[in-house]
Design a protein around this motif. Structure first.
Motif, PDB file in Angstrom:
ATOM      1  N   VAL B  30       0.880  -1.347   0.109  1.00  0.00           N
ATOM      2  CA  VAL B  30      -0.156  -0.023   0.006  1.00  0.00           C
ATOM      3  C   VAL B  30       1.060   1.310   0.231  1.00  0.00           C
ATOM      4  O   VAL B  30       1.893   1.269   0.706  1.00  0.00           O
ATOM      5  CB  VAL B  30      -0.817  -0.147   1.175  1.00  0.00           C
ATOM      6  CG1 VAL B  30      -1.683   1.309   1.314  1.00  0.00           C
ATOM      7  CG2 VAL B  30      -1.771  -1.115   1.126  1.00  0.00           C
ATOM      8  N   GLY B  34       3.377   8.141   1.527  1.00  0.00           N
ATOM      9  CA  GLY B  34       4.615   7.791   0.972  1.00  0.00           C
ATOM     10  C   GLY B  34       5.989   8.398   1.575  1.00  0.00           C
ATOM     11  O   GLY B  34       6.902   8.223   1.474  1.00  0.00           O
ATOM     12  N   LEU B  37       7.305   4.975   3.185  1.00  0.00           N
ATOM     13  CA  LEU B  37       7.691   3.916   2.050  1.00  0.00           C
ATOM     14  C   LEU B  37       8.664   4.530   0.874  1.00  0.00           C
ATOM     15  O   LEU B  37       9.566   3.732   0.448  1.00  0.00           O
ATOM     16  CB  LEU B  37       6.453   3.559   1.461  1.00  0.00           C
ATOM     17  CG  LEU B  37       6.466   2.344   0.340  1.00  0.00           C
ATOM     18  CD1 LEU B  37       7.172   1.220   0.973  1.00  0.00           C
ATOM     19  CD2 LEU B  37       5.016   2.230  -0.038  1.00  0.00           C
ATOM     20  N   THR B 111       0.259  10.068   6.643  1.00  0.00           N
ATOM     21  CA  THR B 111      -1.035   9.916   7.089  1.00  0.00           C
ATOM     22  C   THR B 111      -0.893   9.030   8.484  1.00  0.00           C
ATOM     23  O   THR B 111       0.327   8.697   8.859  1.00  0.00           O
ATOM     24  CB  THR B 111      -1.870   8.510   6.418  1.00  0.00           C
ATOM     25  OG1 THR B 111      -0.973   7.455   6.304  1.00  0.00           O
ATOM     26  CG2 THR B 111      -2.060   9.238   5.101  1.00  0.00           C
TER      27      THR B 111
HETATM   28  C1  LIG Z   1      12.069  13.814   7.036  1.00  0.00           C
HETATM   29  C2  LIG Z   1      11.294  13.001   7.667  1.00  0.00           C
HETATM   30  C3  LIG Z   1      10.838  12.894   9.003  1.00  0.00           C
HETATM   31  C4  LIG Z   1       9.988  12.107   9.665  1.00  0.00           C
HETATM   32  N1  LIG Z   1      10.080  12.073  11.243  1.00  0.00           N
HETATM   33  C5  LIG Z   1       9.321  11.265  11.563  1.00  0.00           C
HETATM   34  C6  LIG Z   1       9.181  11.244  12.984  1.00  0.00           C
HETATM   35  O1  LIG Z   1       9.726  11.970  13.878  1.00  0.00           O
HETATM   36  N2  LIG Z   1       8.286  10.572  13.732  1.00  0.00           N
HETATM   37  C7  LIG Z   1       7.504   9.582  12.825  1.00  0.00           C
HETATM   38  O2  LIG Z   1       6.749   8.739  13.467  1.00  0.00           O
HETATM   39  N3  LIG Z   1       7.611   9.540  11.394  1.00  0.00           N
HETATM   40  C8  LIG Z   1       8.418  10.282  11.071  1.00  0.00           C
HETATM   41  N4  LIG Z   1       8.456  10.160   9.719  1.00  0.00           N
HETATM   42  C9  LIG Z   1       7.733   9.502   8.942  1.00  0.00           C
HETATM   43  C10 LIG Z   1       6.284   9.647   8.405  1.00  0.00           C
HETATM   44  O3  LIG Z   1       5.560  10.148   9.886  1.00  0.00           O
HETATM   45  C11 LIG Z   1       5.525   8.785   7.649  1.00  0.00           C
HETATM   46  O4  LIG Z   1       4.526   9.764   7.019  1.00  0.00           O
HETATM   47  C12 LIG Z   1       4.939   7.869   8.365  1.00  0.00           C
HETATM   48  O5  LIG Z   1       5.488   7.060   8.966  1.00  0.00           O
HETATM   49  C13 LIG Z   1       4.047   6.890   7.510  1.00  0.00           C
HETATM   50  O6  LIG Z   1       2.859   7.550   6.909  1.00  0.00           O
HETATM   51  P1  LIG Z   1       2.464   7.718   5.097  1.00  0.00           P
HETATM   52  O7  LIG Z   1       1.064   7.814   5.149  1.00  0.00           O
HETATM   53  O8  LIG Z   1       3.521   8.559   4.522  1.00  0.00           O
HETATM   54  O9  LIG Z   1       2.658   6.024   4.979  1.00  0.00           O
HETATM   55  P2  LIG Z   1       3.398   5.434   3.650  1.00  0.00           P
HETATM   56  O10 LIG Z   1       4.913   5.966   3.647  1.00  0.00           O
HETATM   57  O11 LIG Z   1       2.741   5.509   2.499  1.00  0.00           O
HETATM   58  O12 LIG Z   1       3.538   3.900   4.058  1.00  0.00           O
HETATM   59  C14 LIG Z   1       4.369   3.492   5.365  1.00  0.00           C
HETATM   60  C15 LIG Z   1       4.037   1.970   5.473  1.00  0.00           C
HETATM   61  O13 LIG Z   1       2.716   1.790   5.841  1.00  0.00           O
HETATM   62  C16 LIG Z   1       1.990   0.986   4.905  1.00  0.00           C
HETATM   63  N5  LIG Z   1       0.606   1.757   4.752  1.00  0.00           N
HETATM   64  C17 LIG Z   1       0.297   2.936   4.996  1.00  0.00           C
HETATM   65  N6  LIG Z   1      -0.962   3.131   4.998  1.00  0.00           N
HETATM   66  C18 LIG Z   1      -1.557   1.936   5.120  1.00  0.00           C
HETATM   67  C19 LIG Z   1      -2.863   1.346   5.005  1.00  0.00           C
HETATM   68  N7  LIG Z   1      -3.911   2.222   5.123  1.00  0.00           N
HETATM   69  N8  LIG Z   1      -3.056   0.127   5.230  1.00  0.00           N
HETATM   70  C20 LIG Z   1      -2.032  -0.762   4.947  1.00  0.00           C
HETATM   71  N9  LIG Z   1      -0.766  -0.291   4.992  1.00  0.00           N
HETATM   72  C21 LIG Z   1      -0.580   0.592   5.015  1.00  0.00           C
HETATM   73  C22 LIG Z   1       2.692   1.077   3.573  1.00  0.00           C
HETATM   74  O14 LIG Z   1       2.395  -0.133   2.831  1.00  0.00           O
HETATM   75  C23 LIG Z   1       4.240   1.129   4.241  1.00  0.00           C
HETATM   76  O15 LIG Z   1       4.770  -0.167   4.553  1.00  0.00           O
HETATM   77  C24 LIG Z   1       9.388  11.229   8.852  1.00  0.00           C
HETATM   78  C25 LIG Z   1       9.385  10.928   7.633  1.00  0.00           C
HETATM   79  C26 LIG Z   1      10.325  11.939   6.932  1.00  0.00           C
HETATM   80  C27 LIG Z   1      10.612  12.091   5.617  1.00  0.00           C
END
Ligand SMILES: Cc1cc2nc3c(=O)[nH]c(=O)nc-3n(C[C@H](O)[C@H](O)[C@H](O)COP(=O)(O)OP(=O)(O)OC[C@H]3O[C@@H](n4cnc5c(N)ncnc54)[C@H](O)[C@@H]3O)c2cc1C
Ligand code: FES
Ligand code: FES
Lengths: 179, 283, 798
Positions: B30, B34, B37, B111
């Motif tokens: 999924v 992003g 991922l 998210t």
């Molecule tokens: C510069 C930077 C700093 C960050 N600092 C932090 C921090 O301090 N603390 C923190 O917690 N995070 C941090 N993050 C990560 C950020 O919070 C991510 O957004 C979050 O961890 C993942 O959410 P996403 O929607 O982007 O998921 P994605 O990146 O799209 O997915 C992450 C994973 O979850 C799975 N997934 C996502 N949604 C679903 C769904 N609905 N059903 C099934 N599987 C799913 C995907 O397949 C993938 O394996 C950071 C990221 C960056 C780039």
């Protein structure tokens, strides 16, 4: 196995497809395979070189664009996700290079850019901040911009530039501070 | 740093998403915001044959107040939750914890459900979900189920979610009126993943709930520490939480340091939560 | 609306031209580089057949090809440890280039990397420079050298033995300075086009000099230097010395183009940048200071192990010797003993990084000065005052050969104490200590060298060895000014700026010199070695611009004006000495009606050579190379004026340590700078602020970290921690402006300044905070974990 079931329909999932998106008010159409990063698409395929790339893993912020009105890292998106989207890049901020926005002018006046490599991302992210919060405090500016790295300026002048463009003394309502 | 090739799918409904996930079970991933991922793909630390982009599914972007909990849909971005009036009212610890997640631009796209599904042991939201005894709703080819946080997080980046399951909703229990809460975190820089983070809710019934990240391969609830905290013994709470943690050493902190910080941060979080609770009671 | 700098409009609107933005030649293909996953391994075999079979792949270049097609890079090493642009027999650090894939696009090129099979034989690794030398079991990196000591030099000035015999007090500390780099936001980038028909190689890159690397690359490639053309775009996204070390990639991508028969582009990604571009060295040292009871420093001994990584890449050993002329800092002691080892280990390679060698130097010197003050029960400010070189002593010759041009160090100290309210701070600290708080105040002073003398590199050789070579000297920078027939001016600078506002400053000062409006002047930055004027030291490094760069521009403008004056005098039928230049017009003194406008004088040079005074060439195209007479080769006593102007900074900071978490908060930082005449306060402030944050990064956040076995731990910006908006404490700067007698405008470099003293200052402040617990900060960065460990140890000892 999956391939056997669905045959060439399957291949289509990997193939380049046409992406139509509006960038800085202009409609673009170009082909992109699914894995093409939006940052590469903007720079190479649309030939808009203002958006910079500094890390390709979301940390530096140089590639930040407005995606459907919200700031986003273009290195963490794929071009295919932009199909139908409205994008604004640094080239789209000023009406023309001669008519800069207030923010761009104050970046210059406050010497908030040295090499200028981080500047496109800084401007986009500050533009987003100011449209949401027209008179931020010093601390709000820092927090909002903290995900944008600059290796030249040491940041202070950027904070000053954003506050100057916001007509804000940086103190906000209750004397916000450098915290 | 360019990702390996993948096939790209854009389901328009949940059913369609689940259908493709089960069709390519194990080969498909999924793609939500992003923000976790895509860096992994760009570094080629991981690759999948198919990415299932759920961003075009219309009914997943919601924040709803339900009986007893706040329901966060799979496409609700960190930033919308942070700014949501419902969240501020029903579970103010959530927006507070979100301040520690990355930076505003990251939160604009990332998210809440993605943070949970990613299950990084240093991430804030899984610890919070665990502290509050929240749950997730999973939908897959064999139907819909609700998994408690504690059964959901299995290990480093590992959850009980099946490859064909979509996390459709995260449920954060509401904090009753008169609760106090706090999120304390130690990180090398603002916005970094936690070295140690602690979520704490002091409930009106006198109980205290804690969730810790950065100290185990999964976020955990130090139960003994909760009891001590409820009895007002903050130091003991810290000590017990530290005793229950089993951290690793890495570049940013040694295991001993992490354990010691669990103790300090639990103490601080409980103190802060209790103070706020008192303030709430008076105010 | 007018913008502050001429560079700004294009940069603010997305119209800059950085390397990756250039349209160079048609049909550019893309390179990806396979890198060693191991710190130390023999390469038994490379099988690229699967990669070559992939659609879209043009070629795979390996070390074997590179060894056939090129020679090792020349270096200052007496013993050759062959360094090629690809690993040939062994990989000596994680990230060392092993092979290059050339393919239709970067995505495909990266796909192909996974298909190359390399048969490695892993070898044990060593990462600590001292261990690499003294541990008999340490693996040897270069068998042909037979030791990990790349270079060993002992230098002796004055009579250090006598100084230590006479000392009332001696302090000695072991110190560790970490490996970090300024990681410019724009990474390296190279496009190379081999033209087989003409046997020429054109290379576009964001290399920022010194152009001494041009002959180095030409020699390595075995091509005549005039067949090798370097082109540098007008905009470079930060450099800080790091991009000086890009040249092995210029050779590599040049070879890739020659080998594959297509133009090749390679843009370094951030992972490659962190693991294998360049950084400062890590240093293990022992610094010993002898003093009299009143705090007078009598002499210093330093034993230094500088870690240059797997190979020796010039301009190393600059880390050790570039600051030689200012090894005594701002102090007047005359006795010094230096025992320097430059060492190979299984880490990535090093080179100039903002402050080149000075952060290391002052970390050592300023730590022991503080410890001496503490031991004698004297105030650290007072001890420094007693040792400062007095204003009347300038120009001052240091025992190591430096010729300090000018400065008022004591005024800097006074300004510092007053601005920071030093006494108030001490009172506040005493009060805080009573409440159990760990508050500390630290100082660090330093002399900031600018404009490297090309001669310093020869200190790597002994005086006997030097006798057998041709000497090197100088610090030349050139400028070319053209005035067209309408009086419009085009200036070509050879300083390849990376954000330091050279276009703005050159335009402003040339406008002043020529008495014409700034809008009539266009400044061209960037470089093209085939069509522009350049020389060995051209480029930007060692803060050259504000001294030699602007001097060169101003003197060139004066030469232009002199020529136009002669033309005008001839036209006005007056003696040139009777002609004055006022408001853009040449006129005869006492007869202002007899005048000729600037543009008319220029017009004559182009349209009417017949009206030129005899012996005057037509056209106005003036190139002037400016150098410093003070940039001489080392003498037989190993003394060298390693730089040409020397600024000074006096820093003070206030910190507080959290007893429970070990976190350090820098609450406020003050810096007083004497960098001669400040040409533009806004721009100078920007340079200081930026260099301050680089120093802060090194002191507290940034480290290219390896584990004991040589694995690299900081390959992402999530692990290599650059300070952000929220990590930067408030900085207050003040200026004392003592004009330099050696530069045309009295100015000096300032771009590296704060970087050099901040690490020492923060270490001293944290030591001061922890003094009640007996803890000293003798290694950086000061991370929470480290501080907490020290606190635990102190507690268990107590
Ligand atoms: C510069 C930077 C700093 C960050 N600092 C932090 C921090 O301090 N603390 C923190 O917690 N995070 C941090 N993050 C990560 C950020 O919070 C991510 O957004 C979050 O961890 C993942 O959410 P996403 O929607 O982007 O998921 P994605 O990146 O799209 O997915 C992450 C994973 O979850 C799975 N997934 C996502 N949604 C679903 C769904 N609905 N059903 C099934 N599987 C799913 C995907 O397949 C993938 O394996 C950071 C990221 C960056 C780039
Ligand atoms: S390039 Fe996208 S955040 Fe750095
Ligand atoms: S101005 Fe150079 S990175 Fe910000």
């Amino acid at each position: 196995m999956a391939e056997m079931r669905t045959g060439h329909l399957e291949d289509a999932l990997f193939e380049a497809r046409e992406i139509a998106c509006t960038v800085n008010g202009k409609l673009y159409r170009a082909m992109a395979e699914p894995r093409r990063l939006l940052s590469d698409f903007i720079r190479e395929d649309l030939d808009l070189k203002g958006t910079h790339v500094g890390c390709e893993h979301g940390v530096c912020g140089a590639c930040t664009i407005l995606f459907n009105g919200q700031p986003a890292r273009s290195c963490l998106m794929f071009a295919v996700q932009a199909d139908g989207a409205e994008i604004v890049t640094v080239e789209g901020l000023a009406r023309s290079p001669q008519q800069l926005t207030r923010l761009q002018e104050s970046f210059s006046q406050e010497h908030a850019l040295q090499c200028g490599y981080c500047t496109p991302g800084m401007l986009i992210s500050a533009t987003a901040l100011l449209s949401e919060n027209p008179s931020p405090t010093d601390s709000e500016v820092r927090h909002a911009m903290a995900g944008q790295l600059c290796r030249c300026t040491g940041y202070e002048q950027i904070v000053r530039a954003v506050l100057a463009a916001a007509d804000s003394d940086g103190k906000g309502g209750e004397g916000g501070n450098h915290a | 740093m360019k990702p390996a090739a993948f096939g790209y799918l854009t389901p328009r409904t949940r059913e369609e998403a689940i259908e493709v996930l089960s069709r390519y079970a194990g080969d498909a991933k999924v793609l939500a915001g992003g923000q976790s991922l895509v860096p992994l793909l760009n570094f080629r630390l991981t690759s999948f044959r198919y990415l299932v982009d759920i961003n075009r599914i219309p009914d997943l972007d919601y924040i709803r107040s339900e009986q007893g909990y706040l329901a966060i849909g799979a496409l609700a971005r960190h930033r919308s939750v942070e700014q949501s009036a419902e969240a501020a009212r029903e579970c103010p610890l959530l927006p507070e914890a979100l301040q520690f997640v990355g930076h505003p631009v990251i939160r604009q796209r990332g998210t809440v459900c993605g943070s949970i599904a990613h299950a990084d042991p240093s991430a804030e939201l899984p610890a919070l979900l665990t502290a509050l005894g929240g749950s997730v709703v999973l939908e897959g080819s064999s139907g819909r189920r609700v998994a408690d946080a504690e059964e959901y997080f299995l290990g480093y980046l590992m959850t009980a979610q099946q490859p064909d399951e979509l996390l459709v909703e995260a449920r954060f229990p509401k904090l009753p009126n008169g609760s106090g809460f706090a999120f304390e975190e130690l990180a090398r820089r603002h916005g970094d993943f936690a070295i140690v983070g602690v979520a704490c809710a002091a409930l009106p019934d006198g109980s205290v709930r804690l969730g810790v990240c950065g100290a185990n391969s999964v976020p955990f609830r130090p139960l003994k520490a909760e009891t001590a905290a409820a009895q007002g013994d903050l130091q003991e709470a810290g000590r017990l939480a530290a005793a229950d943690s089993d951290p690793d050493s890495d570049l940013h902190a040694t295991a001993e340091y992490r354990r010691a910080m669990v103790s300090k941060l639990v103490e601080r979080a409980v103190r802060h939560a209790l103070e706020r609770k008192e303030g709430n009671a008076r105010g | 609306m007018d913008l502050y700098r001429v560079e700004d409009r294009r940069l603010l609107t997305g119209h800059g031209t950085f390397l990756d933005d250039l349209s160079t030649v048609p049909n550019v293909h893309h390179a990806a580089i396979l890198r060693s996953p191991y710190p130390h391994a023999r390469i038994r075999n490379i099988d690229a057949s699967k990669a070559l079979a992939m659609e879209g792949v043009d070629a795979v270049l390996t070390g074997r090809d590179v060894a056939k097609m090129s020679r090792p890079f020349a270096s200052a090493l007496p013993r050759q440890a062959a360094y090629y642009s690809l690993a040939v027999d062994k990989a000596r650090f994680v990230g060392e280039p092993i092979a290059v894939v050339v393919a239709k696009d970067r995505y495909l090129a990266e796909d192909a990397l996974a298909l190359i099979d390399v048969d490695y034989e892993q070898l044990p690794a060593v990462v600590d420079p001292e261990q690499a030398v003294i541990d008999p079991d340490a693996p040897i990196l270069h068998e042909d050298v037979g030791t990990n000591v790349a270079l060993h030099r002992t230098l002796r000035y004055g009579d250090p033995e006598e100084a230590f015999r006479q000392a009332d007090v001696v302090v000695k500390r072991r110190l560790r300075f970490p490996k970090y780099g300024s990681t410019p936001l724009e990474t390296f980038g190279v496009v190379a086009a081999w033209n087989a028909a003409e046997d020429t190689l054109t290379i576009w890159s964001n290399f920022h000099g010194p152009f001494s690397m041009h002959p180095v690359v030409a020699q390595a490639l075995g091509i005549p230097s005039n067949k090798l053309r370097f082109i540098v775009p007008g905009d470079i996204g930060g450099g800080f010395g790091i991009k000086t070390s890009i040249y092995p990639y210029l050779a590599l991508i040049g070879l890739a183009s020659r080998f594959s028969g297509v133009p090749v582009k390679w843009i370094e990604d951030r992972q490659e940048n962190l693991m294998a571009s360049s950084s400062g060295t890590d240093r293990v040292s022992e610094v010993e200071l002898a003093a009299a009871n009143d705090g007078t420093i009598l002499g210093v001994r330093m034993k230094i192990y500088d870690n240059v990584g797997g190979y020796f890449r010039p301009p190393e050993p600059g880390c050790t010797f570039r600051p030689l002329g200012n090894y005594v800092g701002g102090y007047s002691f005359r006795n010094l003993d230096v025992d320097a080892y430059i060492v190979f280990t299984n880490k990535s390679l090093t080179g100039p990084n903002r402050g080149y060698g000075c952060p290391h130097l002052y970390f050592g010197l300023e730590r022991v000065v503080d410890e001496m003050a503490h031991k004698l029960g004297l105030d650290p400010a007072e001890v420094r005052r007693r040792n400062l070189i007095p204003k009347a002593a300038f120009p001052y010759r240091t025992p190591t050969g430096g010729l300090y041009d000018a400065g008022d160090y004591e005024a800097c100290l006074d300004t510092l104490l007053e601005t920071a309210d030093y006494e108030g701070l001490r009172r506040m600290q005493a009060d805080a200590r009573q409440h159990g708080r760990l508050v500390g105040i630290g100082f660090a002073f330093g002399v900031d060298p600018s404009v490297s003398n090309m001669g310093y590199v020869d200190i790597a050789a002994t005086p006997e060895e030097r006798k057998r070579r041709r000497p090197k000297s100088g610090a030349t920078q050139g400028t070319t000014i053209q005035v067209d027939d309408l009086g419009k001016v085009t200036v070509e600078i050879s300083t390849t700026p990376q954000g330091q506002s050279h276009e703005t400053m050159v335009r402003r000062h040339i406008a002043q010199e020529l008495g014409i409006p700034e809008v009539d002047i266009t400044v061209i930055s960037g470089m093209d070695t085939a069509t522009r004027s350049w020389t060995i030291p051209s480029g930007s490094y060692s803060s050259r611009f504000a001294s030699i760069g602007i001097s060169s521009a101003v003197v060139t403008a004066r030469k232009v004006l002199e020529k136009l004056g002669r033309i005008a005098a001839h036209q006005l039928e007056a003696d040139p000495s009777d002609v004055e230049y006022v408001d853009g017009n040449f006129r005869v003194k006492g007869a202002p009606e007899r005048s000729l406008a600037f543009r008319h004088a220029a017009g004559i040079a182009h349209w009417d050579p017949a009206s030129l005074p005899p012996g005057t060439d037509p056209g106005i195209y003036v190139t002037h190379f400016h150098t410093m007479p003070t940039a001489l080769p080392p003498d037989d006593e190993d003394r060298v004026n390693s730089s040409n102007t020397y600024g000074f900074m006096a820093d003070l900071c206030l910190v507080e340590v959290d007893r429970e978490t070990g976190e350090v908060e820098v609450k406020k930082y003050w810096g007083v700078h004497d960098s001669g005449v400040i040409l533009d306060h806004k721009i100078a402030e920007g340079q200081i602020q930026g260099s301050f944050v680089h120093g802060l990064g090194g002191a507290m956040y940034e480290e290219m970290a390896y584990d004991e076995d040589g694995a690299f731990l900081t390959g992402t910006f999530m692990d290599y921690l650059c300070p952000t908006f929220l990590e930067v404490p408030p900085l207050e700067t003040r200026y004392v402006e003592t004009p330099s007698p050696f530069t045309v405008l009295g100015s000096k470099g300032i771009g590296e300044s704060a970087t050099e003293t901040v690490p020492a200052c923060i270490a001293n402040a944290v030591t001061d905070a922890l003094r009640p617990l007996g803890i000293e900060v003798n290694e950086l960065p000061v991370t929470p974990t480290k501080v907490w460990n020290w606190l635990q140890q102190a507690q268990s000892e107590a």
